[in-house]
Scaffold this motif. Structure first.
Motif, PDB file in Angstrom:
ATOM      1  N   GLN A 181     -12.232 -13.825  -0.480  1.00 16.93           N
ATOM      2  CA  GLN A 181     -13.211 -13.129   0.540  1.00 16.93           C
ATOM      3  C   GLN A 181     -13.269 -13.801   1.878  1.00 16.93           C
ATOM      4  OE1 GLN A 181     -16.785 -13.011  -1.460  1.00 16.93           O
ATOM      5  NE2 GLN A 181     -16.405 -11.318  -2.645  1.00 16.93           N
ATOM      6  N   ALA A 182     -13.056 -14.995   1.817  1.00 18.55           N
ATOM      7  CA  ALA A 182     -13.079 -15.801   3.185  1.00 18.55           C
ATOM      8  C   ALA A 182     -11.744 -15.396   3.934  1.00 18.55           C
ATOM      9  CB  ALA A 182     -13.293 -17.381   2.965  1.00 18.55           C
ATOM     10  N   LEU A 183     -10.625 -15.639   3.222  1.00 21.02           N
ATOM     11  CA  LEU A 183      -9.411 -15.670   3.660  1.00 21.02           C
ATOM     12  C   LEU A 183      -8.581 -14.247   3.885  1.00 21.02           C
ATOM     13  CD1 LEU A 183      -7.651 -18.687   1.973  1.00 21.02           C
ATOM     14  CD2 LEU A 183      -8.598 -18.773   4.377  1.00 21.02           C
ATOM     15  N   MET A 184      -9.181 -13.178   3.384  1.00 21.58           N
ATOM     16  CA  MET A 184      -8.312 -11.941   3.439  1.00 21.58           C
ATOM     17  C   MET A 184      -8.264 -11.188   4.715  1.00 21.58           C
ATOM     18  SD  MET A 184      -6.634  -9.909   1.365  1.00 21.58           S
ATOM     19  CE  MET A 184      -7.035 -10.397  -0.193  1.00 21.58           C
ATOM     20  N   PRO A 185      -9.555 -11.210   5.487  1.00 21.66           N
ATOM     21  CA  PRO A 185      -9.545 -10.693   6.743  1.00 21.66           C
ATOM     22  C   PRO A 185      -8.052 -11.405   7.627  1.00 21.66           C
ATOM     23  CG  PRO A 185     -11.761 -11.009   6.069  1.00 21.66           C
ATOM     24  CD  PRO A 185     -10.865 -11.745   5.235  1.00 21.66           C
ATOM     25  N   LEU A 186      -8.295 -12.714   7.748  1.00 25.24           N
ATOM     26  CA  LEU A 186      -7.407 -13.589   8.259  1.00 25.24           C
ATOM     27  C   LEU A 186      -5.961 -13.235   7.828  1.00 25.24           C
ATOM     28  CD1 LEU A 186      -6.792 -15.417  10.527  1.00 25.24           C
ATOM     29  CD2 LEU A 186      -7.119 -17.480   8.797  1.00 25.24           C
ATOM     30  N   LEU A 187      -5.753 -13.079   6.581  1.00 25.57           N
ATOM     31  CA  LEU A 187      -4.431 -12.866   6.135  1.00 25.57           C
ATOM     32  C   LEU A 187      -3.982 -11.543   6.607  1.00 25.57           C
ATOM     33  CD1 LEU A 187      -4.598 -14.575   2.452  1.00 25.57           C
ATOM     34  CD2 LEU A 187      -3.542 -15.254   4.380  1.00 25.57           C
ATOM     35  N   ALA A 188      -4.811 -10.611   6.431  1.00 26.86           N
ATOM     36  CA  ALA A 188      -4.496  -8.919   7.092  1.00 26.86           C
ATOM     37  C   ALA A 188      -4.061  -9.235   8.281  1.00 26.86           C
ATOM     38  CB  ALA A 188      -5.527  -8.257   6.574  1.00 26.86           C
ATOM     39  N   MET A 189      -4.667 -10.041   9.207  1.00 25.62           N
ATOM     40  CA  MET A 189      -4.511  -9.976  10.551  1.00 25.62           C
ATOM     41  C   MET A 189      -3.148 -10.686  10.794  1.00 25.62           C
ATOM     42  SD  MET A 189      -8.193 -11.231  12.346  1.00 25.62           S
ATOM     43  CE  MET A 189      -7.087 -11.480  13.966  1.00 25.62           C
ATOM     44  N   THR A 212      -2.709 -15.000  16.987  1.00 26.37           N
ATOM     45  CA  THR A 212      -3.454 -14.202  16.080  1.00 26.37           C
ATOM     46  C   THR A 212      -4.426 -15.162  14.952  1.00 26.37           C
ATOM     47  OG1 THR A 212      -1.736 -12.453  16.031  1.00 26.37           O
ATOM     48  CG2 THR A 212      -3.393 -12.350  14.228  1.00 26.37           C
ATOM     49  N   GLY A 213      -3.601 -16.080  14.491  1.00 28.42           N
ATOM     50  CA  GLY A 213      -4.305 -16.938  13.512  1.00 28.42           C
ATOM     51  C   GLY A 213      -5.468 -17.593  14.290  1.00 28.42           C
ATOM     52  N   LEU A 214      -5.314 -17.999  15.381  1.00 22.95           N
ATOM     53  CA  LEU A 214      -6.267 -18.892  16.072  1.00 22.95           C
ATOM     54  C   LEU A 214      -7.403 -17.891  16.511  1.00 22.95           C
ATOM     55  CD1 LEU A 214      -7.454 -21.392  17.589  1.00 22.95           C
ATOM     56  CD2 LEU A 214      -6.025 -20.932  19.514  1.00 22.95           C
ATOM     57  N   GLY A 215      -7.038 -16.691  16.960  1.00 19.30           N
ATOM     58  CA  GLY A 215      -8.144 -15.716  17.129  1.00 19.30           C
ATOM     59  C   GLY A 215      -9.044 -15.244  16.184  1.00 19.30           C
ATOM     60  N   LEU A 268       4.398  -8.153  11.280  1.00 20.31           N
ATOM     61  CA  LEU A 268       4.951  -6.539  11.262  1.00 20.31           C
ATOM     62  C   LEU A 268       5.300  -6.374  12.645  1.00 20.31           C
ATOM     63  CD1 LEU A 268       3.195  -4.893   8.289  1.00 20.31           C
ATOM     64  CD2 LEU A 268       5.521  -5.736   8.306  1.00 20.31           C
ATOM     65  N   VAL A 269       4.032  -6.255  13.542  1.00 29.32           N
ATOM     66  CA  VAL A 269       4.044  -5.964  14.984  1.00 29.32           C
ATOM     67  C   VAL A 269       4.837  -6.653  16.006  1.00 29.32           C
ATOM     68  CG1 VAL A 269       2.774  -5.423  16.969  1.00 29.32           C
ATOM     69  CG2 VAL A 269       1.753  -4.821  14.764  1.00 29.32           C
ATOM     70  N   ALA A 270       4.923  -8.154  15.674  1.00 32.70           N
ATOM     71  CA  ALA A 270       5.735  -9.054  16.562  1.00 32.70           C
ATOM     72  C   ALA A 270       7.176  -8.552  16.665  1.00 32.70           C
ATOM     73  CB  ALA A 270       5.559 -10.342  15.986  1.00 32.70           C
ATOM     74  N   PRO A 271       7.901  -8.396  15.600  1.00 35.79           N
ATOM     75  CA  PRO A 271       9.344  -8.072  15.788  1.00 35.79           C
ATOM     76  C   PRO A 271       9.495  -6.689  16.632  1.00 35.79           C
ATOM     77  CG  PRO A 271       9.056  -8.643  13.635  1.00 35.79           C
ATOM     78  CD  PRO A 271       7.668  -8.537  14.330  1.00 35.79           C
ATOM     79  N   MET A 272       8.504  -5.643  16.607  1.00 31.89           N
ATOM     80  CA  MET A 272       8.540  -4.624  17.131  1.00 31.89           C
ATOM     81  C   MET A 272       8.669  -4.817  18.940  1.00 31.89           C
ATOM     82  SD  MET A 272       6.483  -2.112  14.819  1.00 31.89           S
ATOM     83  CE  MET A 272       6.600  -0.687  15.863  1.00 31.89           C
ATOM     84  N   MET A 273       8.173  -5.890  19.367  1.00 33.13           N
ATOM     85  CA  MET A 273       7.853  -6.330  20.643  1.00 33.13           C
ATOM     86  C   MET A 273       9.352  -6.595  21.232  1.00 33.13           C
ATOM     87  SD  MET A 273       4.618  -8.729  20.361  1.00 33.13           S
ATOM     88  CE  MET A 273       4.204  -8.865  22.164  1.00 33.13           C
ATOM     89  N   LEU A 311      -0.439  -8.201   9.834  1.00 36.35           N
ATOM     90  CA  LEU A 311      -0.201  -7.164  10.911  1.00 36.35           C
ATOM     91  C   LEU A 311       0.685  -7.842  12.002  1.00 36.35           C
ATOM     92  CD1 LEU A 311      -0.671  -4.373  11.851  1.00 36.35           C
ATOM     93  CD2 LEU A 311      -2.945  -5.138  12.751  1.00 36.35           C
ATOM     94  N   ALA A 312       0.164  -8.727  12.295  1.00 38.72           N
ATOM     95  CA  ALA A 312       1.116  -9.712  13.449  1.00 38.72           C
ATOM     96  C   ALA A 312       2.656  -9.960  12.949  1.00 38.72           C
ATOM     97  CB  ALA A 312       0.235 -11.141  13.965  1.00 38.72           C
TER      98      ALA A 312
END
Length: 380
Positions: A91-99, A41-44, A105-110, A102-103
């Motif tokens: 502003q630069a980091l917020m979208p990446l931090l949000a992603m 997710t971070g690389l993407g 939170l979602v990764a353990p559900m897998m 989310l990752a």
């Protein structure tokens, strides 16, 4: 030998054991899977938003390198500039931090699904036992984690060495390129190298996920004695269950007897069976059976009917048919509509005669009850 076999944990966990373990916060988890998902997710995110992030950081860098005379003599002005730089960075980091959030939170559900258990947060002082801690240090699980860590280090280190050694010429050529050309080339090299290194972790994930599933199932295995004990707990004590059934039957009987004074008529057999009928023109589609009983219960229904002046009619075929083919609260069978209508009409006329006087109504005789509904007349 049989007792030892029953105590060995050789059986897979039952659904109840799995549910209890889940409530206690015990589910299969793979840290390698979570790490891999977050790195991807971070690389993407960096690949997709690198240009936007570069613009924000460029603005922050330009603002930070600008020097105004007022900044040297006014501390508040310096704070404003620092705040602006922090805002640009956020502003630069917020979208990446949000992603990344989310990752996370979602990764353990897998693997194991989403779980929020407060029991796993409760203090467990048994884990502070130093003897148990030393035992865990030399357990099979710890050994497996050590082997996994060594394999992961060798794999990632080997891929990193292969990537870097294969791009030595390109890395050295960056020094002779102009800054405008060297910067995008550097970013491409870094991105491709990170992608290959992160991709190598996919092999670690492919090994770790099945292992964690197996390990979780192995920890929750049960002995045959555990299964028998759980079955007893689920079934309950037979004596307690019998007592509960008796209480339920008594409560149902009391509720049924409370409906007898509200009935319109009681039909009897004359002593073996008794059935109480009720009909409300605007509320019921057909008459309903509000109480019924045999032998002593039938006598009790008759006695309550006499106490409350409910009409009683001896109609053996109709009573037997109603007793056999209806349950409490059921509407009467359609084949008995005509017979019950005649009985209810007689009851209404009897109530009117007792309140207003006049001639006694004629007692119904030879009620139309189909032979197929009367147990005594049904052909063998």
């Amino acid at each position: 030998m049989a007792e030892e076999s029953d105590l060995e944990k050789t059986e897979p966990a039952s659904p109840g054991r799995l549910e209890k373990a889940r409530e206690e916060g015990q589910v299969a988890r793979s840290r390698e899977l979570v790490t891999f998902v977050m790195l991807v997710t971070g690389l993407g995110g960096l690949w997709a938003m690198g240009e936007t992030m570069g613009g924000h950081f460029g603005d922050a860098l330009r603002n930070g390198l600008q020097f105004e005379r007022a900044s040297a003599f006014d501390a508040s002005h310096m704070m404003v500039q620092a705040g602006t730089a922090v805002l640009h960075a956020l502003q630069a980091l917020m979208p990446l931090l949000a992603m990344m959030l989310l990752a996370a939170l979602v990764a353990p559900m897998m693997l194991g699904g989403w779980l929020l258990s407060t029991k796993s947060l409760a203090p467990n002082f048994s884990k502070m036992n130093p003897v148990a801690g030393i035992g865990r240090m030399f357990s099979a699980e710890t050994l497996a984690e050590l082997v996994k860590t060594i394999i992961k280090s060798l794999l990632v280190g080997g891929v990193a060495w292969w990537v870097i050694s294969g791009n030595v010429t390109s890395i050295m050529a960056l020094m002779s390129e102009p800054v405008q050309a060297a910067l995008p080339h550097t970013l491409r090299l870094v991105a491709s190298s990170c992608a290959l290194i992160i991709g190598s972790l996919l092999l670690v994930v492919a090994i770790d996920v099945p292992y964690q599933l197996w390990s979780h199932a192995h920890k929750l295995r049960m002995s045959r004695e555990d299964l028998r004990q759980e079955q007893k707990e689920n079934d309950g004590n037979p004596q307690v269950k019998a007592q509960i059934r008796r209480q339920q039957q008594q409560m149902a009987k009391r509720r049924m007897m409370a409906e007898v004074p509200k009935a319109d008529i009681i039909v009897t057999n004359p002593t073996h069976f008794a059935v109480a009928l009720k009909y409300l023109d605007k509320e019921m589609r057909a008459p309903r059976v509000v109480a019924k009983g045999a032998d002593l219960v039938a006598l009790r229904i008759r006695a309550m009917a006499e106490e409350n002046k409910i009409p009683i009619l001896e109609a053996p075929p109709l009573t037997r048919a109603l007793y056999r083919h209806t349950q409490l609260g059921d509407e009467i069978p359609a084949a008995l509509y005509a017979a019950v209508a005649e009985v209810l009409a007689w009851a209404y006329q009897l109530n009117r005669q007792s309140s207003e006087g006049g001639a006694m109504p004629r007692t119904p005789q030879d009620l139309p009850v189909p032979e197929s509904l009367d147990p005594q007349r049904t052909p063998a």
